[in-house]
Every structure is written in structure tokens, then in C-alpha cells.
Enzyme design. Structure first.
Site, short mmCIF file in Angstrom:
data_model
loop_
_atom_site.label_atom_id
_atom_site.label_comp_id
_atom_site.label_asym_id
_atom_site.label_seq_id
_atom_site.Cartn_x
_atom_site.Cartn_y
_atom_site.Cartn_z
N CYS A 1 0.81 -1.21 0.00
CA CYS A 1 0.00 0.00 0.00
C CYS A 1 0.85 1.27 0.00
O CYS A 1 1.68 1.47 0.89
CB CYS A 1 -0.96 0.06 1.18
SG CYS A 1 -2.11 -1.30 1.24
N ARG B 1 4.38 -0.31 -4.56
CA ARG B 1 4.06 -0.85 -3.24
C ARG B 1 2.81 -1.73 -3.27
O ARG B 1 2.57 -2.50 -2.34
CB ARG B 1 3.83 0.28 -2.24
CG ARG B 1 5.07 1.08 -1.95
CD ARG B 1 4.78 2.07 -0.88
NE ARG B 1 4.60 1.45 0.41
CZ ARG B 1 5.59 1.24 1.28
NH1 ARG B 1 6.79 1.63 0.99
NH2 ARG B 1 5.34 0.66 2.43
N TRP C 1 -2.48 -2.89 -1.82
CA TRP C 1 -2.10 -4.30 -1.93
C TRP C 1 -3.03 -5.01 -0.94
O TRP C 1 -2.92 -4.83 0.27
CB TRP C 1 -0.65 -4.49 -1.53
CG TRP C 1 -0.12 -5.86 -1.80
CD1 TRP C 1 0.37 -6.34 -2.98
CD2 TRP C 1 0.03 -6.93 -0.86
NE1 TRP C 1 0.78 -7.64 -2.83
CE2 TRP C 1 0.59 -8.03 -1.55
CE3 TRP C 1 -0.27 -7.08 0.49
CZ2 TRP C 1 0.86 -9.25 -0.92
CZ3 TRP C 1 -0.01 -8.29 1.12
CH2 TRP C 1 0.57 -9.36 0.41
N ASN D 1 -2.25 1.74 5.61
CA ASN D 1 -1.43 0.58 5.26
C ASN D 1 -1.17 -0.16 6.56
O ASN D 1 -0.80 0.46 7.56
CB ASN D 1 -0.11 1.04 4.64
CG ASN D 1 0.88 -0.09 4.47
OD1 ASN D 1 0.48 -1.25 4.27
ND2 ASN D 1 2.16 0.22 4.55
N GLY D 2 -1.37 -1.48 6.56
CA GLY D 2 -1.15 -2.25 7.79
C GLY D 2 -2.31 -3.19 8.02
O GLY D 2 -3.10 -3.45 7.11
N GLU E 1 18.75 -16.79 -6.05
CA GLU E 1 18.29 -15.46 -6.49
C GLU E 1 17.92 -15.49 -7.98
O GLU E 1 16.92 -14.90 -8.39
CB GLU E 1 19.38 -14.42 -6.20
CG GLU E 1 19.14 -13.04 -6.78
CD GLU E 1 17.95 -12.29 -6.21
OE1 GLU E 1 17.33 -12.79 -5.24
OE2 GLU E 1 17.62 -11.22 -6.73
N LYS F 1 14.29 -14.51 -9.37
CA LYS F 1 14.03 -13.46 -10.38
C LYS F 1 13.14 -14.01 -11.48
O LYS F 1 12.21 -13.36 -11.92
CB LYS F 1 15.34 -12.95 -11.00
CG LYS F 1 16.17 -12.05 -10.14
CD LYS F 1 15.62 -10.65 -9.94
CE LYS F 1 14.78 -10.52 -8.73
NZ LYS F 1 15.27 -10.44 -7.44
N GLU G 1 9.56 -14.52 -10.15
CA GLU G 1 8.88 -13.25 -9.84
C GLU G 1 8.41 -12.54 -11.09
O GLU G 1 7.28 -12.06 -11.13
CB GLU G 1 9.86 -12.29 -9.15
CG GLU G 1 10.07 -12.50 -7.68
CD GLU G 1 11.05 -11.47 -7.13
OE1 GLU G 1 10.70 -10.83 -6.14
OE2 GLU G 1 12.15 -11.31 -7.68
N HIS H 1 19.62 -35.84 -5.24
CA HIS H 1 18.80 -36.34 -4.15
C HIS H 1 17.32 -36.01 -4.34
O HIS H 1 16.57 -35.94 -3.37
CB HIS H 1 19.30 -35.77 -2.82
CG HIS H 1 20.69 -36.20 -2.49
ND1 HIS H 1 21.03 -37.52 -2.22
CD2 HIS H 1 21.86 -35.51 -2.45
CE1 HIS H 1 22.33 -37.60 -2.01
NE2 HIS H 1 22.86 -36.40 -2.14
N LYS I 1 6.66 -4.38 -3.35
CA LYS I 1 8.08 -4.17 -3.11
C LYS I 1 8.43 -4.26 -1.64
O LYS I 1 9.47 -4.79 -1.27
CB LYS I 1 8.52 -2.81 -3.65
CG LYS I 1 9.99 -2.55 -3.42
CD LYS I 1 10.65 -1.94 -4.60
CE LYS I 1 12.15 -2.01 -4.54
NZ LYS I 1 12.69 -3.29 -4.99
C1 G6P Z 1 9.49 -8.19 -1.16
C2 G6P Z 1 10.16 -7.76 -2.46
C3 G6P Z 1 11.51 -8.43 -2.60
C4 G6P Z 1 12.38 -8.15 -1.40
C5 G6P Z 1 11.68 -8.56 -0.10
C6 G6P Z 1 12.44 -8.06 1.13
O1 G6P Z 1 9.11 -9.51 -1.24
O2 G6P Z 1 9.32 -8.07 -3.56
O3 G6P Z 1 12.16 -7.94 -3.78
O4 G6P Z 1 13.58 -8.85 -1.51
O5 G6P Z 1 10.37 -7.97 -0.04
O6 G6P Z 1 12.39 -6.65 1.13
P1 G6P Z 1 13.42 -5.75 1.93
O7 G6P Z 1 12.92 -4.35 1.72
O8 G6P Z 1 13.35 -6.17 3.37
O9 G6P Z 1 14.77 -5.97 1.35
#
Ligand code: G6P
Length: 611
Positions: free
Chosen positions: A2, A27, A76, A102-103, A483, A487, A490, A506, A606
Site C-alpha cells: 500500500c 508498493r 495491496w 497501510n497495515g 536469487e 528473479k 517473480e 537427491h 516491493k
Molecule cells: C518483497 C520484495 C523483494 C524483497 C523482499 C524483502 O518480497 O518483492 O524484492 O527482496 O520484499 O524486502 P526488503 O525491503 O526487506 O529488502
């Protein structure tokens, strides 16, 4: 999670709100809305259950409101599906009070039942809507007092902004366990969930502490605690530039941020290397004596930051000789904490607002652990709670998927490891200086990898139809495989798994067939011969292999792998910073080929400020 923006000033609020919502959209993007107090005493509310661009079209079609005080929100969804009714702002029964939030209000069910019992009517399924009704009950002509009264009834987390047609010169904001900052302009004030939304308007930002309430008019702000005590706001100056938060000619923020990585690394190294070629971290907040007395490090983080912490763990163990564990913050916060005053908790978080990471830090602190925050956002909750902060200095990152901040998190991990190793006297000066020299080469190495983009685009074209992919690596690069897979998941919605190459046999090897590409990180490392054997195992199952290799050091017999991506050679310890870049570009081009929304992938946000 949000995006929130509020404005009080001399200019029409709506264009500022809409422009800010576009900046905040990363957000959350389930629905969006604005409310503006009109000069004639009424208000205009526009909500839409699509993205912000749709809201902009709707507001323009209906005619821009003229009022100069307003609030805007991009959502969100947590409670209540995305819909116009559930979109913010929410109102009280009179329609005078407008609120964005937000929350999560944990006790909203009880409050809602109680309010309905007192005759209030609700029009959404959200937890948020109880708040304007609580404020309505408390309102006796002073909005801030009513907000403070209402918040005392609430359990949970909130960042909210409220306004009322009955006090039309002001917006009132409050936060608890969710981010909210106040922008101080010339004759105008802003309240936002993010500094990024404020940088086109002002660089002076007042930070709000937990449970604080701010009243902002065009000319002043007042900050109070929930019990009404006035407090002096803490004002910081942000050095981000507005252009940094724009696409700058790139089709997507993600691509721009990938290309910004050489500069992001240069920035993070700036002022941290002494003339003697050693790392100096004066703001790390832990004394040399305390560092010498440490028995362990505990690294906590979420998402990409968690994988960066896995890399940092290996650096700290190798360079500082400290026992180190790494845990997903969402797991750690409910674990039995064994850490104590001899433990150093290092929390990695781009936003510095991730709810689980903050909770993990508080959990460890109760047992006396010291905390260093590695974060990108000045004044974020994590930075305020930690004993010391190491800023990533990556500049604003807008795209939901982390790229440049992932690289800078790993870089900060190396800087910390060198600092700890130095202070603890376990790292030879020559080795320290050699590592610094390697780090200083990284921007140029990344630039060379960026030159491979066309090749990676072609490879992505060949595999764009894949339904699943596997990423394998060993040692330093195992978290990079995780990672790389993250990516791809995502942003291109292709199922992908990252695996320690030796573990493939395994279980996951059962998934391999000619339709499952395997990305192998086979760059220079002490375990490379083992990885080559694992790639042989993959090829025996006919799965195509895309291999990252060190330029001029192809470890495979000709024809064994289908694609090779040669990256410049570097020390194994810095290789994760370089090797992740082709994986980012590959995922980006896969997403583009598949027609995905690169910067705003479905269901993601994000910054995750709810548990
Ligand atoms: C969300 C984002 C990720 C990020 C994670 C942790 O899931 O989509 O890209 O790595 O939060 O966020 P932070 O701000 O704690 O690094």
C-alpha cells in the site's frame, strides 16, 4: 504494501496525489483512490479497482477537483478482495472523514461489531474502515485528538493519513510498525509511506517514531505521542535526486536498475576505503571492544535480502572467522533465540520496513544482541532501531524485483566482513587490501557483463516457452542460484528452483528432461570440478544447460552444454556480485518475451509491511 500520499498546501492536490501514486504504485497495485477536500466545503472521492493509470483517466474524465488538501492510496489487498468498495480512501458515516491506511487492524472484527451496534454503517470488507468510524465517534472539533483517541482502541499495525471536511486545512498522519514520513516543502506539507514519492517536491523529511501522530498544514507540522505530548520531529535531508526515480529512457525500471549497478557499487564504496586501501566503517555503531567480544553473527532478512545474507554469511566466516547463521526473518522471529550480548545480529532489508525483519530484530534484541542494519532507506524503521547502520547507497529502487540493491547488499556484507575481520585481528592486511582491490574492479566487471545483454536476450528467446527451470551452483554462488531462480519466478512466472548442485541427485534430478533448462553457475571457484560433474549428470538426462563460465576458462568438453555465457574472471569471493547480473538480464528478457508486467509482477509488492 500500500502506497500512501497526503498533501496540504496552496496547489491543487489532485495532480500531486496522482503523480505520487504513480511513483508509489510499486508498493501495491490492486486498486487506487483519492479524496480531495473542496473549497466549497464538500469533498470529491474517486476510486478505481485497476491500476493508477486507470484512476488518472477516471479523474481526468470526471474533472480535476480544485481543492488543495487531499489524500491518495494504492492498495495491496489483505482484508477484502480488490474492488472499488474496498479501495481506499474510506469514509465515516457522515462522509466528512476520509482515511487511507497501510497495515492490519487485528481487532477489527470486535470493533466493527461494536460500531455496528452503535448504529454505524459499513460499505467495505476491509479492516481499515473501522478507523474512520472510530474517529467519527471521537471527533469534537480537533481531528488530531480524535485520531489519537481512536488509535488507542486499535491493535495491529498502521500507517494512516486522515482528513476531515470539518477541519479542512490539515491532514493528520500516524504510524505504528508501518512506514510513514513527512515531507517539508516551502509552504506545503506531504505525508507519505515512502521518501521516493516525496523527492520531486522536497528533500527535507521529518521521521515519525512508533505511535506518533503528525498534524500537517501548509505552513507547519506538529508531532505528538498518542497521549498528546508534543515532541520535536527528527528532520533529515535526503540526497536522492528526482531523476533517479524515473525510467530515464529505459522501457522498464528493472532494466534501468540492472544497468545502474556499476554506479550503485561505486557509490557504496565511496568514502569507505582509506588511503591505505582498507575498509573503514565509522558509522557501524558497535565498538571495537564489543566486536572483539563477539561469539557469533546472526543474519536475518527476507526475499532477495535473505539470499544476499547467505552470501554474507560465507564472507563473515571466511574473512572474520566468526561463527555465523542466517535465517529467514519470518522463521527467526518465532524461533527460540539463543543469541545474547555476545551476538551480533545483522539485518538486511532494502526498504528497512519489512515487518518480519523488524520483528526478528526486536526478538533478538530482547536477549541483549547488538544490531547492525544494512538498508537502502535513510530514516527507515530498521535504521532507527539498530545500533548501527550500513547504508546500501544504491539510490531509489522502484521495480518490485530487487536487482541493484541485491548486489549492494552483498557488497555491504563483504565490507562488514572485512571490518569485523580487521578489528578482530584475524585478517591479514595484505588479504584485506587484495579484497578491496577486487571490489574496486567490480563496477567495471559488471559493465562488461551488461555488454552481454543482446546474447542473453537471444538465449531468453530460445527458452521463453519453458514451464520450469533449474538453477544450480555451489559455495559462494549457491545463493546466487536461488536469487536467479527467484528473479525468473517473480517477473516471468516460470517456475524455477535454485539448488545446491550436489543436492540435485537427491530428488530434483527426477524433474529433468529436454524441456527443463538448467542454468549452471560454473565460474572460477574451488568447487568448480565438482560442479562440472553435476552438469554431466544433468546432460545425461538430456536437460539443456545454460552455463555461466569464466571468460577464457571453459571447463566443459565441447558440445556438452547448449549455451555459454562468459563472464569476466574475478576472485571467487566477489564473483556473486558479477555472476548475478546475467541471471537478472536473462529473467528480464524471459519476462519481456512472455509479455509479463516486468516492474509490477502480479501478487507482489516491493515492501512487505505486514506479517
Ligand atoms: C518483497 C520484495 C523483494 C524483497 C523482499 C524483502 O518480497 O518483492 O524484492 O527482496 O520484499 O524486502 P526488503 O525491503 O526487506 O529488502
Amino acid at each position: 504494501m500500500c502506497g500512501i500520499i497526503g498533501y496540504a498546501g496552496p496547489r491543487p492536490a489532485a495532480p500531486i496525489l496522482l503523480e505520487s501514486l504513480q511513483r508509489l504504485e510499486y508498493r501495491g497495485y490492486d486498486s487506487a483512490g483519492i479524496a480531495v477536500l473542496e473549497p466549497n466545503g464538500g469533498s470529491t472521492v474517486v476510486k478505481n479497482d485497476h491500476k493508477v493509470a486507470e484512476l488518472v483517466r477516471q479523474v481526468e474524465a470526471e474533472g480535476l477537483p480544485e481543492g488543495t488538501v487531499g489524500i491518495g492510496h494504492t492498495r495491496w489487498a489483505t482484508h477484502g478482495r480488490p474492488s472499488v468498495e474496498n479501495a481506499h480512501p474510506h469514509q465515516d458515516c457522515s462522509g466528512n472523514i476520509h482515511l487511507i491506511h497501510n497495515g492490519i487492524i487485528e481487532n477489527y472484527r470486535e470493533l466493527r461489531a461494536e460500531l455496528i451496534g452503535r448504529g454505524h454503517t459499513f460499505s467495505s470488507d476491509t479492516d481499515t474502515e473501522v478507523v474512520p468510524h472510530l474517529i467519527e465517534d471521537q471527533f469534537r472539533g480537533d481531528l488530531a485528538a480524535a485520531v489519537r483517541g481512536a488509535l488507542k482502541r486499535i491493535r495491529g499495525a498502521y500507517a494512516l493519513v486522515v482528513m476531515s471536511a470539518e477541519q479542512p486545512d490539515r491532514i493528520v498522519g500516524a504510524r505504528l510498525n508501518a512506514p510513514l514520513v513527512v515531507g517539508l516543502g516551502h509552504g506545503e506539507s506531504f505525508i507519505s509511506s515512502d521518501i521516493t514519492a516525496l523527492i520531486p517536491y522536497t528533500k527535507r523529511v521529518a521521521l515519525l517514531g512508533e505511535g506518533e501522530v503528525v498534524t500537517a498544514t501548509a505552513s507547519r507540522i506538529d508531532v505528538q505521542t498518542l497521549d498528546g505530548t508534543f515532541i520535536e520531529p527528527r528532520v533529515v535531508t535526503v540526497d536522492w535526486e528526482a531523476e533517479q526515480a524515473q525510467k530515464g529512457g529505459y522501457p522498464h525500471y528493472l532494466l534501468k536498475e540492472i544497468h545502474e549497478q556499476p554506479d550503485a557499487v561505486r557509490n557504496a564504496l565511496r568514502d569507505r576505503i582509506t588511503d591505505a586501501g582498507m575498509v573503514a566503517l565509522p558509522d557501524v555503531g558497535i565498538s571495537d571492544t564489543d566486536i572483539a567480544n563477539l561469539r557469533e553473527c546472526v543474519l536475518v532478512a527476507c526475499g532477495s535480502a535473505w539470499y544476499a545474507a547467505m552470501v554474507a554469511r560465507q564472507h563473515i566466516e571466511r574473512l572474520a572467522g566468526l561463527r555465523c547463521s542466517v535465517e529467514a526473518a519470518s522463521e527467526f522471529r518465532y524461533s527460540d533465540v539463543l543469541s545474547d550480548e555476545h551476538s551480533l545480529v545483522i539485518a538486511f532489508s532494502q526498504s528497512g520496513e519489512t515487518a518480519d525483519t523488524l520483528a526478528a530484530v526486536r526478538h533478538a534484541r530482547r536477549n541483549g544482541a547488538r544490531v547492525i542494519a544494512v538498508t537502502n532507506v535513510v530514516g527507515s524503521a530498521l535504521s532507527l532501531e539498530a545500533d548501527g547502520v550500513l547504508y546500501m547507497q544504491a539510490g531509489p529502487e522502484i521495480s518490485v524485483a530487487a536487482t541493484k540493491t541485491f548486489v549492494n547488499q552483498m557488497l555491504c556484507g563483504i565490507l562488514l566482513a572485512l571490518h569485523l575481520g580487521d578489528v578482530r585481528g584475524v585478517l591479514a592486511v595484505e588479504e584485506h587490501q587484495r579484497m578491496v582491490e577486487e571490489l574496486q574492479r567490480v563496477p567495471e566487471l559488471i559493465e562488461r557483463v551488461l555488454g552481454l545483454e543482446d546474447d542473453l536476450g537471444r538465449i531468453a528467446q530460445r527458452y521463453a516457452h519453458a514451464r520450469t527451470a533449474m538453477y544450480i551452483a555451489r559455495g559462494m554462488n549457491f545463493p546466487v542460484a536461488l536469487e536467479g531462480a527467484l528473479k525468473l519466478k517473480e517477473i516471468s512466472y516460470v517456475h524455477a528452483e535454485g539448488y545446491a548442485a550436489g543436492e540435485l541427485k537427491h530428488g530434483p534430478i527426477a524433474l529433468l528432461d529436454p524441456e527443463v533448462p538448467v542454468v549452471a553457475i560454473a565460474t572460477r571457484s574451488r568447487t568448480l570440478p565438482k560442479l562440472v560433474t553435476n552438469v554431466q549428470e544433468v546432460r545425461s538426462r538430456d536437460a539443456p544447460v545454460i552455463a555461466l563460465i569464466t571468460e577464457g576458462e571453459d571447463p566443459f568438453d565441447s558440445g556438452l552444454v547448449q549455451e555459454t555465457i562468459p563472464v569476466p574472471g574475478c576472485d571467487e569471493l566477489v564473483s556473486p556480485l558479477v555472476d548475478v547480473v546475467p541471471l537478472q538480464l536473462f529473467a528480464y528478457h524471459m519476462a519481456v518475451q512472455r509479455g509479463c508486467d516486468v516492474d509490477q509482477p502480479r501478487n507482489l509488492a516491493k515492501s512487505v509491511t505486514v506479517e
